[in-house]
Design a protein around this motif. Structure first.
Motif, PDB file in Angstrom:
ATOM      1  N   GLU A 117     -20.088  25.975 -58.682  1.00 20.44           N
ATOM      2  CA  GLU A 117     -20.351  24.795 -59.508  1.00 20.44           C
ATOM      3  C   GLU A 117     -19.902  23.489 -58.856  1.00 20.44           C
ATOM      4  O   GLU A 117     -20.227  22.398 -59.347  1.00 20.44           O
TER       5      GLU A 117
ATOM      6  N   MET B 162     -21.577  19.601 -59.352  1.00 15.58           N
ATOM      7  CA  MET B 162     -20.747  18.639 -60.078  1.00 15.58           C
ATOM      8  C   MET B 162     -20.599  17.341 -59.289  1.00 15.58           C
ATOM      9  O   MET B 162     -20.664  16.241 -59.853  1.00 15.58           O
TER      10      MET B 162
ATOM     11  N   TRP C 263     -26.183  25.699 -52.317  1.00 12.83           N
ATOM     12  CA  TRP C 263     -26.058  25.229 -53.693  1.00 12.83           C
ATOM     13  C   TRP C 263     -27.279  24.381 -54.030  1.00 12.83           C
ATOM     14  O   TRP C 263     -27.908  23.802 -53.156  1.00 12.83           O
TER      15      TRP C 263
END
Length: 248
Positions: free
Chosen positions: A31, A35, A68
């Motif tokens: 994450e 973020m 990601w």
């Protein structure tokens, strides 16, 4: 994640390595990069991926950020661009950044800007990456590296942490400085070249992308023998951090 240190919309850009290498191969949780991207978008800041270490297949993808679901605004790269045979760096920018310079002159220059020898090395290096499928080889061998590093950690006493992504891995070992000095001697005796850092307690493994299965296993097991000789043997289970994409 918010940017509050300097106040609202006061940050021009955030520069990050996808996986910090010199600090011990710190693979971020899944994450983290989304973020950071969201925080940059909220503040109107550019996101710059420093891919000098992780770019060109080191983590099993062309660029580290691709693990990601994010897209940086700017990428800086070097090292793997010529495989170190010539000094060359490059800056890659997103269309939304490049469009600004359609109407605004970017006045800059370097003495060896776009040197033909360095650029020729880059062209041939990029061709070899494709012809020999080296990015795919790094992705395929990532789990092998992780498995072998876990096996090394299991042989050592005390707390040992394992982190890896593609063909970039590290052991973090709690041991006195004298033991790290012994490790350097043991590695040299086995003709193994690794980045061991007693100050941070880490040993970084980054083999060439063209390495074979047998060569990788042989090298990491040699590291294990050197580590046991330096730190002693133990039977305690290793504490391993999770690395995206590299399940043992």
């Amino acid at each position: 994640m918010t940017m509050t240190l300097e106040g609202a919309r006061s940050v021009a850009a955030v520069i990050l390595e996808p996986v910090p290498g010199a600090n011990g191969v710190l693979v971020p949780p899944p994450e983290y990069w989304p973020m950071v991207r969201a925080a940059c978008d909220a503040e109107g800041a550019l996101l710059i991926a420093d891919e000098v270490l992780t770019g060109f297949g080191r983590t099993g993808k062309a660029f580290g950020y691709q693990h990601w679901s994010v897209t940086p605004d700017i990428i800086t790269c070097a090292k793997g661009l010529t495989s170190g045979y010539q000094p060359l760096g490059a800056v890659i920018v997103h269309d939304r950044v490049a469009r600004y310079f359609d109407d605004h002159l970017l006045a800059c220059g370097l003495t060896y800007y776009a040197h033909p020898t360095a650029c020729a090395a880059a062209v041939e290096t990029l061709k070899l990456y494709d012809d020999e499928q080296l990015f795919a080889n790094a992705a395929r061998l990532g789990p092998v590296l992780r498995r072998e590093l876990d096996a090394v950690a299991a042989r050592l006493p005390g707390r040992t942490f394992v982190r890896s992504l593609g063909l970039l891995g590290a052991l973090e070992i709690e041991a006195p400085a004298a033991a790290w000095t012994r490790l350097g001697h043991e590695l040299a005796a086995r003709k193994l070249s690794l980045h061991d850092d007693a100050r941070r307690g880490t040993c970084v493994v980054a083999p060439p992308l063209c390495i074979t299965d047998d060569e990788l296993v042989y090298g990491v097991r040699g590291l294990g023998d050197a580590a046991v000789a330096a730190f002693g043997a133990g039977g305690a289970a290793a504490t391993a951090t999770t690395a995206a994409g590299d399940a043992p």
